[in-house]
Design a protein around this motif. Structure first.
Motif, short mmCIF file in Angstrom:
data_model
loop_
_atom_site.label_atom_id
_atom_site.label_comp_id
_atom_site.label_asym_id
_atom_site.label_seq_id
_atom_site.Cartn_x
_atom_site.Cartn_y
_atom_site.Cartn_z
N LEU A 92 0.76 -0.85 -0.17
CA LEU A 92 0.04 -0.11 -0.51
C LEU A 92 0.89 1.10 0.18
CD1 LEU A 92 -3.16 0.91 0.36
CD2 LEU A 92 -2.60 0.92 3.00
N THR A 93 0.66 2.16 -0.40
CA THR A 93 1.13 2.92 -0.77
C THR A 93 0.04 4.52 -0.29
OG1 THR A 93 1.98 2.80 -2.89
CG2 THR A 93 2.66 5.03 -2.36
N THR A 94 1.30 5.21 0.37
CA THR A 94 0.11 6.49 1.45
C THR A 94 1.18 7.72 1.31
OG1 THR A 94 2.09 6.02 3.06
CG2 THR A 94 0.20 4.73 2.83
N VAL A 95 0.81 9.18 0.63
CA VAL A 95 0.87 10.08 0.50
C VAL A 95 0.06 10.76 2.32
CG1 VAL A 95 0.64 11.71 -0.84
CG2 VAL A 95 0.54 9.49 -1.97
N CYS B 178 -4.92 1.70 -10.89
CA CYS B 178 -5.14 1.26 -9.25
C CYS B 178 -6.60 1.94 -9.22
CB CYS B 178 -3.53 1.07 -8.61
SG CYS B 178 -3.18 3.54 -8.47
N ASN B 179 -6.74 0.68 -7.32
CA ASN B 179 -7.28 1.55 -6.89
C ASN B 179 -7.06 2.30 -5.69
OD1 ASN B 179 -10.47 2.39 -6.01
ND2 ASN B 179 -10.36 0.15 -5.08
N GLY B 180 -7.62 3.53 -4.76
CA GLY B 180 -7.13 3.54 -3.33
C GLY B 180 -8.31 4.23 -3.07
N ASN B 181 -8.27 5.27 -1.77
CA ASN B 181 -9.22 6.41 -1.94
C ASN B 181 -8.31 7.27 -0.54
OD1 ASN B 181 -7.92 4.87 0.93
ND2 ASN B 181 -9.53 3.85 1.86
N VAL B 182 -9.26 8.43 0.74
CA VAL B 182 -8.75 9.01 0.69
C VAL B 182 -9.33 8.86 2.83
CG1 VAL B 182 -8.86 11.67 1.47
CG2 VAL B 182 -8.68 10.85 -0.85
N VAL B 183 -8.65 8.58 3.39
CA VAL B 183 -8.68 8.29 4.56
C VAL B 183 -8.20 9.63 5.27
CG1 VAL B 183 -8.11 7.03 6.80
CG2 VAL B 183 -7.52 5.88 4.54
N ASN B 184 -9.30 9.86 6.79
CA ASN B 184 -9.28 11.12 7.35
C ASN B 184 -8.81 10.52 8.82
OD1 ASN B 184 -10.18 12.96 5.83
ND2 ASN B 184 -11.76 12.27 6.35
N ASP B 185 -6.99 11.33 9.85
CA ASP B 185 -6.50 10.12 10.16
C ASP B 185 -6.16 11.12 11.09
OD1 ASP B 185 -3.94 9.95 11.82
OD2 ASP B 185 -5.00 7.70 11.77
N LYS B 186 -6.94 11.25 12.75
CA LYS B 186 -6.26 12.22 14.19
C LYS B 186 -5.50 13.10 13.77
CE LYS B 186 -10.48 9.67 16.83
NZ LYS B 186 -10.61 8.70 17.74
N VAL B 187 -4.69 11.62 13.96
CA VAL B 187 -2.62 12.42 14.25
C VAL B 187 -2.96 13.29 13.35
CG1 VAL B 187 -0.54 12.33 14.63
CG2 VAL B 187 -2.86 10.65 15.64
N GLY C 179 -4.02 14.33 9.90
CA GLY C 179 -5.45 14.74 8.69
C GLY C 179 -5.21 14.08 7.85
N LYS C 180 -5.62 14.27 6.24
CA LYS C 180 -5.74 13.22 5.38
C LYS C 180 -4.46 13.11 4.21
CE LYS C 180 -9.45 15.66 4.09
NZ LYS C 180 -10.88 17.02 2.77
N VAL C 181 -4.91 11.64 4.54
CA VAL C 181 -3.54 10.12 3.71
C VAL C 181 -4.26 9.82 2.42
CG1 VAL C 181 -2.23 9.03 3.95
CG2 VAL C 181 -3.04 10.02 5.97
N ILE C 182 -3.94 10.06 1.20
CA ILE C 182 -3.98 9.26 -0.25
C ILE C 182 -3.65 7.91 0.10
CG2 ILE C 182 -4.29 9.81 -2.25
CD1 ILE C 182 -4.01 12.37 -2.93
N GLN C 183 -3.90 6.98 -0.37
CA GLN C 183 -3.02 5.95 0.04
C GLN C 183 -4.13 4.97 -1.33
OE1 GLN C 183 -5.87 3.43 2.98
NE2 GLN C 183 -4.78 4.03 4.54
N LEU C 184 -3.78 4.19 -1.99
CA LEU C 184 -2.98 3.56 -3.44
C LEU C 184 -2.36 1.69 -2.84
CD1 LEU C 184 -1.57 6.31 -5.73
CD2 LEU C 184 -3.54 6.41 -5.52
N GLN C 185 -3.21 1.16 -3.76
CA GLN C 185 -2.56 -0.26 -4.23
C GLN C 185 -1.82 -0.67 -4.96
OE1 GLN C 185 -5.84 -2.44 -5.75
NE2 GLN C 185 -7.08 -2.49 -3.47
N GLY C 186 -0.39 -1.09 -3.91
CA GLY C 186 0.69 -1.00 -4.65
C GLY C 186 1.57 -0.27 -4.07
N ASP C 187 3.36 -0.63 -4.89
CA ASP C 187 4.20 0.23 -4.66
C ASP C 187 3.89 1.42 -5.75
OD1 ASP C 187 5.98 1.41 -3.71
OD2 ASP C 187 7.37 -0.21 -4.00
N HIS C 188 3.70 2.56 -5.36
CA HIS C 188 3.39 3.42 -6.43
C HIS C 188 3.97 4.88 -6.12
CE1 HIS C 188 0.51 1.59 -8.83
NE2 HIS C 188 0.02 1.52 -8.38
N ARG C 189 5.26 4.58 -5.19
CA ARG C 189 5.92 5.71 -5.00
C ARG C 189 6.87 6.75 -5.81
NH1 ARG C 189 9.70 3.03 -0.88
NH2 ARG C 189 9.65 0.92 -2.22
#
Length: 112
Positions: free
Chosen positions: A43-46, A68-77, A79-89
């Motif tokens: 999982l790649t996170t931005v 690929c597929n992905g979503n935006v996650v709201n984390d308390k610490v 903030g907003k983090v983009i997650q993508l399936q696969g290694d796309h750094r």
């Protein structure tokens, strides 16, 4: 007799600069990380993009560009983090620089 305390090396904390910061992304860096899931899946996170950017728009363009597929996650610490399936750094870094969202010197790539 040798003093034992003088022979023990002090430990170095590689994450000390992260602990010193008040909030994630306060130094203006965008962090690209990879997380191992199960097996060969990863999982790649931005993290660290400015809040005024349209995260859904960026995510839509990333998903279309890298098929690929992905979503935006709201984390308390974090903030907003983009997650993508696969290694796309590296691909995400090139995309962010090419679309002039972030300068290349403001991107840090983490992971194995």
């Amino acid at each position: 007799m040798v003093d034992i305390d003088s022979q023990i090396p002090t430990s170095y904390d590689p994450f000390a600069d992260i602990k010193d910061s008040l909030a994630p992304g306060d130094k203006g860096y965008v962090h690209l990380r990879v997380q191992q899931r199960n097996g060969k899946k990863c999982l790649t996170t931005v993290q660290g993009l400015k809040e005024d950017f349209g995260y859904q728009k960026i995510l839509k363009d990333l998903k279309k560009e890298f098929c690929c597929n992905g979503n935006v996650v709201n984390d308390k610490v974090l903030g907003k983090v983009i997650q993508l399936q696969g290694d796309h750094r590296k691909n995400v870094m090139i995309f962010l620089v090419k679309s002039k969202i972030v300068d290349k010197d403001r991107i840090k790539i983490h992971g194995f």
